[in-house]
Design a protein around this motif. Structure first.
Motif, PDB file in Angstrom:
ATOM      1  N   ARG A 270       0.488  -8.961 -12.392  1.00  0.00           N
ATOM      2  CA  ARG A 270       0.609  -7.965 -11.339  1.00  0.00           C
ATOM      3  C   ARG A 270       0.779  -6.576 -11.933  1.00  0.00           C
ATOM      4  NH1 ARG A 270       5.672  -7.198  -8.438  1.00  0.00           N
ATOM      5  NH2 ARG A 270       6.015  -9.406  -8.751  1.00  0.00           N
ATOM      6  N   ILE A 274      -1.379  -0.916  -7.261  1.00  0.00           N
ATOM      7  CA  ILE A 274      -1.843  -1.971  -6.346  1.00  0.00           C
ATOM      8  C   ILE A 274      -3.370  -2.017  -6.239  1.00  0.00           C
ATOM      9  CG2 ILE A 274      -1.723  -2.849  -3.968  1.00  0.00           C
ATOM     10  CD1 ILE A 274       0.900  -3.175  -5.415  1.00  0.00           C
ATOM     11  N   TRP A 277      -4.752  -3.734  -9.242  1.00  0.00           N
ATOM     12  CA  TRP A 277      -4.412  -5.164  -9.203  1.00  0.00           C
ATOM     13  C   TRP A 277      -5.332  -5.904  -8.233  1.00  0.00           C
ATOM     14  CZ3 TRP A 277      -0.120  -7.333  -5.755  1.00  0.00           C
ATOM     15  CH2 TRP A 277       0.102  -8.690  -6.052  1.00  0.00           C
ATOM     16  N   LEU A 278      -5.474  -5.331  -7.024  1.00  0.00           N
ATOM     17  CA  LEU A 278      -6.318  -5.970  -6.006  1.00  0.00           C
ATOM     18  C   LEU A 278      -7.781  -6.019  -6.453  1.00  0.00           C
ATOM     19  CD1 LEU A 278      -4.915  -4.489  -2.658  1.00  0.00           C
ATOM     20  CD2 LEU A 278      -4.715  -6.847  -3.481  1.00  0.00           C
ATOM     21  N   ILE A 281      -8.220  -8.835  -9.002  1.00  0.00           N
ATOM     22  CA  ILE A 281      -8.144 -10.156  -8.347  1.00  0.00           C
ATOM     23  C   ILE A 281      -9.422 -10.412  -7.553  1.00  0.00           C
ATOM     24  CG2 ILE A 281      -7.011 -11.464  -6.516  1.00  0.00           C
ATOM     25  CD1 ILE A 281      -4.405 -10.263  -7.310  1.00  0.00           C
ATOM     26  N   ASN A 282      -9.842  -9.413  -6.782  1.00  0.00           N
ATOM     27  CA  ASN A 282     -11.020  -9.601  -5.934  1.00  0.00           C
ATOM     28  C   ASN A 282     -12.281  -9.773  -6.762  1.00  0.00           C
ATOM     29  OD1 ASN A 282     -10.042  -9.628  -3.285  1.00  0.00           O
ATOM     30  ND2 ASN A 282      -9.691  -7.427  -3.364  1.00  0.00           N
ATOM     31  N   ARG A 285     -12.166 -13.440  -8.100  1.00  0.00           N
ATOM     32  CA  ARG A 285     -12.464 -14.481  -7.125  1.00  0.00           C
ATOM     33  C   ARG A 285     -13.884 -14.362  -6.583  1.00  0.00           C
ATOM     34  NH1 ARG A 285     -10.066 -11.975  -1.713  1.00  0.00           N
ATOM     35  NH2 ARG A 285     -10.818 -13.830  -0.675  1.00  0.00           N
ATOM     36  N   GLU A 539      -9.086  -9.827   5.498  1.00  0.00           N
ATOM     37  CA  GLU A 539      -8.097  -9.455   4.470  1.00  0.00           C
ATOM     38  C   GLU A 539      -7.851  -7.953   4.452  1.00  0.00           C
ATOM     39  OE1 GLU A 539     -10.006 -12.896   1.844  1.00  0.00           O
ATOM     40  OE2 GLU A 539      -9.709 -10.960   0.843  1.00  0.00           O
ATOM     41  N   LEU A 543      -4.282  -6.360   5.227  1.00  0.00           N
ATOM     42  CA  LEU A 543      -3.631  -5.442   4.271  1.00  0.00           C
ATOM     43  C   LEU A 543      -3.292  -4.122   4.949  1.00  0.00           C
ATOM     44  CD1 LEU A 543      -5.698  -6.157   1.052  1.00  0.00           C
ATOM     45  CD2 LEU A 543      -3.213  -6.157   1.182  1.00  0.00           C
ATOM     46  N   GLN A 544      -4.235  -3.644   5.763  1.00  0.00           N
ATOM     47  CA  GLN A 544      -3.974  -2.381   6.439  1.00  0.00           C
ATOM     48  C   GLN A 544      -2.833  -2.526   7.434  1.00  0.00           C
ATOM     49  OE1 GLN A 544      -7.624  -0.545   7.814  1.00  0.00           O
ATOM     50  NE2 GLN A 544      -6.513   1.312   8.409  1.00  0.00           N
ATOM     51  N   LEU A 548      -1.366  -1.027   3.712  1.00  0.00           N
ATOM     52  CA  LEU A 548      -2.236  -0.499   2.658  1.00  0.00           C
ATOM     53  C   LEU A 548      -3.030   0.661   3.238  1.00  0.00           C
ATOM     54  CD1 LEU A 548      -3.234  -0.973  -0.289  1.00  0.00           C
ATOM     55  CD2 LEU A 548      -5.111  -2.269   0.697  1.00  0.00           C
ATOM     56  N   GLU A 549      -2.857   1.849   2.595  1.00  0.00           N
ATOM     57  CA  GLU A 549      -3.512   3.049   3.118  1.00  0.00           C
ATOM     58  C   GLU A 549      -4.997   3.056   2.761  1.00  0.00           C
ATOM     59  OE1 GLU A 549      -1.173   6.739   2.210  1.00  0.00           O
ATOM     60  OE2 GLU A 549       0.304   5.265   1.536  1.00  0.00           O
ATOM     61  N   ASP A 552      -5.971   3.851  -0.776  1.00  0.00           N
ATOM     62  CA  ASP A 552      -5.779   2.739  -1.716  1.00  0.00           C
ATOM     63  C   ASP A 552      -6.892   1.718  -1.580  1.00  0.00           C
ATOM     64  OD1 ASP A 552      -2.195   2.910  -1.289  1.00  0.00           O
ATOM     65  OD2 ASP A 552      -3.470   3.771  -2.846  1.00  0.00           O
TER      66      ASP A 552
ATOM     67  N   ASN B  80      -4.047   7.048   8.960  1.00  0.00           N
ATOM     68  CA  ASN B  80      -3.281   6.860   7.733  1.00  0.00           C
ATOM     69  C   ASN B  80      -1.777   6.895   7.973  1.00  0.00           C
ATOM     70  OD1 ASN B  80      -4.084   6.424   4.971  1.00  0.00           O
ATOM     71  ND2 ASN B  80      -2.808   8.204   4.514  1.00  0.00           N
ATOM     72  N   THR B  83      -0.613   3.791   9.556  1.00  0.00           N
ATOM     73  CA  THR B  83      -0.505   2.710   8.558  1.00  0.00           C
ATOM     74  C   THR B  83       0.834   2.796   7.843  1.00  0.00           C
ATOM     75  OG1 THR B  83      -2.883   2.711   8.210  1.00  0.00           O
ATOM     76  CG2 THR B  83      -1.554   1.702   6.499  1.00  0.00           C
ATOM     77  N   ARG B  86       3.703   1.925  10.177  1.00  0.00           N
ATOM     78  CA  ARG B  86       3.757   0.478  10.375  1.00  0.00           C
ATOM     79  C   ARG B  86       4.417  -0.200   9.185  1.00  0.00           C
ATOM     80  NH1 ARG B  86      -1.347  -0.164  12.657  1.00  0.00           N
ATOM     81  NH2 ARG B  86      -2.166  -0.105  10.538  1.00  0.00           N
ATOM     82  N   ARG B  87       4.079   0.268   8.015  1.00  0.00           N
ATOM     83  CA  ARG B  87       4.605  -0.303   6.776  1.00  0.00           C
ATOM     84  C   ARG B  87       6.112  -0.166   6.702  1.00  0.00           C
ATOM     85  NH1 ARG B  87       1.572   2.483   2.294  1.00  0.00           N
ATOM     86  NH2 ARG B  87       3.298   3.918   1.890  1.00  0.00           N
ATOM     87  N   LEU B 100      -2.462 -13.292   2.858  1.00  0.00           N
ATOM     88  CA  LEU B 100      -3.552 -12.884   1.956  1.00  0.00           C
ATOM     89  C   LEU B 100      -3.877 -14.072   1.063  1.00  0.00           C
ATOM     90  CD1 LEU B 100      -2.071  -9.379   1.260  1.00  0.00           C
ATOM     91  CD2 LEU B 100      -4.146  -9.874   2.546  1.00  0.00           C
ATOM     92  N   LEU B 115       3.542  -1.960  -1.601  1.00  0.00           N
ATOM     93  CA  LEU B 115       2.697  -0.907  -1.030  1.00  0.00           C
ATOM     94  C   LEU B 115       3.508   0.349  -0.765  1.00  0.00           C
ATOM     95  CD1 LEU B 115       0.498  -2.957   1.464  1.00  0.00           C
ATOM     96  CD2 LEU B 115      -0.241  -1.871  -0.640  1.00  0.00           C
TER      97      LEU B 115
END
Lengths: 637, 234
Positions: A270, A274, A277-278, A281-282, A285, A539, A543-544, A548-549, A552, B80, B83, B86-87, B100, B115
């Motif tokens: 990790r 982020i 990292w994502l 990973i993506n 996969r 996904e 994430l959003q 997740l902005e 990002d 934005n 988001t 919300r976080r 996920l 995040l």
């Protein structure tokens, strides 16, 4: 299953697939159309310059209905038959062994592939086959990847079909029908695009190479040249859409209820960042799916770089082979002539006027620094005080082009002129080549006026000039006619212009082909990336929803696209070097190249371009997810 | 005890148009929720309860009205900022978990904290994991878990940042009775111990009766809004 409804439902993907096929088809069909037009131009040229007859026959002939036209000239019959394909049989029929001589118009017959000697038509066919097969392979790989990804992303649909009772064969039929329909639409569009492309190209050729084509190149279609590419393109579409179908057997309805099959515990540590990292990973996969994208990038990067290298080597060969004159006009008149006046009339900016004669001479080997010919051609001028220019261009016995040879002589101070018992002595070596005389194969000997008159009994008056005067040809033609001069001239400006235009045309053609390949690749990239993004829309939205902005998400997509582009580019680089080495080795044997050309800028541009295209495609696909609300994407509606 | 208003909904409406036809999924919804309340929103299928929850959590758009969470009108925020809001302030649990798939249990739970670029509070994390009974499942991938385990992971993810309000959309809709009881116990635990405000959509009246307050929706309108203990109508 209504295929039209199916295509309408996936409108965007269908349009992009059609675009890709149409661009690919236009590339392949254009080859056939261009060669058709060029062949027609050649036939027209032969008819004008040699004649439109098929055979010349001397002697008594028996006329019959196979003959379209007979022209009698100097006791010979110039015969044109109705059917050129039966020229030999018909000639035998009309001659009945009574003809004294038979001469066929091989130049014309070879263009129809009928000549008993070498047929140009066969050469054209070979070139077409080579080009069409090469491009077909490229296009096949790109379109195959597109269809493969399309089928993979429709796994859910395919499982649903099977759940409803469709057999594998039923599913094949649905997908093949869809592919063939898209392929047919694409090919028809491609044919129209190729007609437009060829019309444009022909207009450009007629305009910038008017001196060569005289505006007579026109769009013509010779069916056999169109059928070959058409068949290849159809094969490409059928094969590229049917090969991926083998995966369908593996899809079972139960997979609808299973989690996605690309989920496994990744070994990725990790990262604090982020998006990085994502993205890793993506990428890991999605490796199987990204293979297709990497292959597309590999092919495009390879094509762009190889075409660019081919162009650069070609230009260098032209540079080596074609010595660009440093003058605009060369005039040559027998004996004395007032060339100063002519130079003034032509508004010369730089002039060299001299007298010259030619002799051969034997220069002993000892005076050469390296190898020598037995006899040398001398160009004797009245330019200077007893000098031998120590630099000449040589074409050696094996017809290899050599560079301008420098310092070929040592200690050469006198030359004996063969058969004349004349010696030119007290010579000194110089490295200065007089204006205009660069590119001469002769050894240049510059003498003072007295020595020159002693050696050259018969001479020419010559002039090299640089001028911006327009209409040189008209002026000189009129002067020669009016004054009844025994004058020849060479307008190198025109030749330079033609050469520049040919170079420009070659650049346009090669970069045009590159552009078309990039466009085909782009449609494939868009299809693959939009399928990939759509596959992951749940996904992205999840994430959003947890915070997740957007910046990002874009960063993550950028990094993912960078990994993919670097891989595709990285695989292409060694192949580029290998092919470069192969081209260099083969050309080196003909031209005297010292170093391999390395197009670093094109290499870097191709990486940046592929990165940008992949990223933009991903970003746009992600942006399109906004058409639905977050919750609808999360629910995968 | 002073009850602070954490959520206020004013004249909320959502409509769908199909040519000339207009269909109101929600029409003039008005209510407020105080901090620490456990509210159930019930109604028949198609009544608009899930649509209401999605709009309250900012996952869907509205056509008219306001949704004010902790004095912030969420629809005044751009995409934005919403988001980020919300976080920091909202936790969401879905019927189908929506974990996920490429991250393990630990990573799924910690994602909102990562995040937000906050340092992971290990003590809080360990307490959470223990409460959720996921101690020995931290390295497992979501598709290796049972439904109950996945939903508990989703609850962990929703609660890790101690949100001001937790929205749960049919959190037990996909679970058996045993797991349903476990999940409800967890939600009640967090509501009681940490005064976690929870708004839960459910079609199960039995679950609704366990909440402090039940808002009933029919045809996009609130037809009933009553508290559990006193059965007082609002």
């Amino acid at each position: 299953m209504n295929i039209k409804k199916l295509i309408k439902r996936n409108k965007r993907r269908s349009i992009i697939t059609i675009l890709g096929i149409s661009i690919a088809s236009s590339l392949i069909l254009s080859i056939g159309i261009f060669f058709s037009s060029f062949r027609e131009y050649m036939i027209d040229t032969v008819k004008r310059e040699i004649g439109d007859y098929h055979v010349i026959v001397k002697g008594d002939i028996k006329e019959n209905s196979t003959i379209k036209k007979i022209k009698i000239k100097d006791g010979r019959n110039y015969i044109t038959f109705n059917n050129i394909g039966r020229v030999y049989i018909n000639t035998e029929k009309i001659c009945k062994s009574k003809c004294e001589s038979i001469t066929y118009n091989d130049s014309l017959l070879s263009l129809y592939g009928i000549s008993k000697n070498e047929n140009i038509l066969n050469t054209y066919k070979k070139i077409i086959y080579f080009l069409v097969i090469s491009f077909s392979v490229i296009v096949f790989i790109i379109i195959y990847n597109s269809f493969k990804v399309s089928i993979n992303t429709r796994k859910r649909d395919i499982c649903l079909y099977k759940l409803s009772g469709c057999t594998n064969y039923d599913v094949y039929k649905i997908i093949i029908k869809e592919s063939l329909l898209l392929g047919l639409i694409g090919m028809v569009l491609g044919f129209i695009i190729s007609l437009i492309l060829n019309t444009t190209l022909i207009n450009i050729l007629n305009s910038i190479l008017y001196e060569i084509f005289n505006g007579r190149l026109s769009l013509k279609i010779y069916l056999p040249f169109i059928i070959i590419p058409f068949i290849f393109m159809t094969l490409v579409i059928v094969l590229s859409s049917s090969f991926p179908l083998k995966n369908i057997k593996k899809y079972r309805p139960i997979e609808l209820f299973k989690a996605k099959d690309d989920i496994y515990k990744s070994n990725v540590k990790r990262y604090k960042n982020i998006p990085l990292w994502l993205s890793i990973i993506n990428y890991q996969r999605g490796r199987e799916k990204y293979k297709s994208l990497i292959i597309c990038i590999f092919i495009s990067v390879l094509s762009i770089n190889i075409f660019s290298l081919t162009l650069n080597y070609g230009l260098k060969c032209i540079e080596e082979y074609v010595i660009t004159p440093d003058y605009d006009l060369f005039v040559n008149v027998e004996g004395d002539y007032n060339l100063e006046k002519l130079s003034e009339d032509l508004k010369s900016e730089k002039t060299l006027i001299y007298k010259s004669c030619e002799y051969t001479s034997h220069i002993p080997k000892d005076y050469y620094l390296k190898e020598s010919k037995e006899k040398e051609k001398l160009l004797i001028t009245n330019l200077k005080n007893n000098e031998i220019v120590n630099k000449i261009d040589l074409i050696d016995d094996s017809n290899k082009i050599k560079h301008l040879k420098q310092n070929i002589f040592k200690n050469l101070t006198e030359i004996k002129i063969d058969n004349e018992d004349k010696i030119i002595d007290n010579l000194k070596l110089t490295n200065k080549i007089p204006f205009g005389l660069k590119g001469t194969e002769n050894i240049i000997v510059n003498l003072d006026e007295e020595k020159f008159n002693g050696i050259c009994e018969y001479y020419n008056s010559n002039m090299f000039i640089k001028t911006k005067y327009k209409g040189i040809d008209n002026y000189l033609e009129n002067k020669i006619k009016k004054d009844e001069l025994n004058m020849t001239y060479y307008n190198s400006k025109k030749s330079k212009e033609i050469m520049n235009n040919i170079v420009l045309l070659v650049k346009i053609a090669l970069y045009g082909i590159c552009l078309l390949i990039i466009l085909v690749m782009l449609t494939s990239v868009i299809n693959i990336t939009s399928s990939s993004i759509n596959y992951r829309k749940k996904e992205f939205s999840s994430l959003q929803s947890i915070g997740l902005e957007k910046k990002d998400i874009l960063s993550s997509l950028f990094l993912e696209s960078l990994i993919v582009s670097l891989k595709g580019w990285g695989y292409a680089v060694p192949f580029i070097f290998i092919i470069n080495k192969m081209i260099f080795t083969s050309i080196k044997s003909v031209f005297d190249f010292k170093n391999m050309i390395i197009n670093l800028n094109i290499l870097i541009i191709s990486l940046i371009l592929s990165q940008i295209l992949v990223f933009i495609s991903m970003a746009i696909s992600h942006h399109n997810l906004k058409e639905k609300s977050l919750i609808n994407n999360i629910k995968d509606i | 005890m002073i009850h602070i208003e954490i959520l206020r909904v004013n004249n909320l409406s959502k409509k769908y148009t199909n040519g000339e036809n207009i269909f109101y999924a929600l029409k003039n919804i008005n209510f407020s929720v105080k901090k620490g309340e456990f509210v159930a929103i019930t109604g028949k299928s198609g009544s608009g309860k899930s649509t209401l929850l999605h709009i309250l959590s900012g996952l869907d758009s509205k056509d008219e009205g306001e949704v004010i969470i902790d004095n912030q009108n969420i629809f005044e925020l751009n995409d934005n900022d919403l988001t980020i809001f919300r976080r920091k302030n909202i936790g969401i649990i879905y019927q189908f978990y929506n974990l996920l798939p490429m991250l393990d249990v630990k990573e799924n739970i910690l994602m909102p904290t990562l995040l937000d670029k906050r340092k992971v509070n290990k003590k809080r994390f360990n307490e959470l994991i223990k409460t959720l009974d996921l101690d020995n499942k931290l390295d497992s991938m979501p598709n290796d878990l049972s439904g109950g385990q996945q939903q508990r992971t989703a609850i962990g993810r929703a609660l890790i940042n101690r949100p001001k309000i937790l929205f749960a959309d049919e959190p037990t809709g996909n679970l058996d009775s045993k797991n349903t009881k476990k999940i409800m116990k967890l939600l009640e635990y967090y509501n009681k111990k940490f005064k976690q405000t929870i708004i839960m959509v459910t079609h199960d009246n039995a679950l609704a009766r366990r909440c402090d307050r039940n808002i009933v929706i029919k045809d996009g309108k609130i037809i009933k809004d009553e508290y559990k203990k006193t059965n007082k109508k609002k």
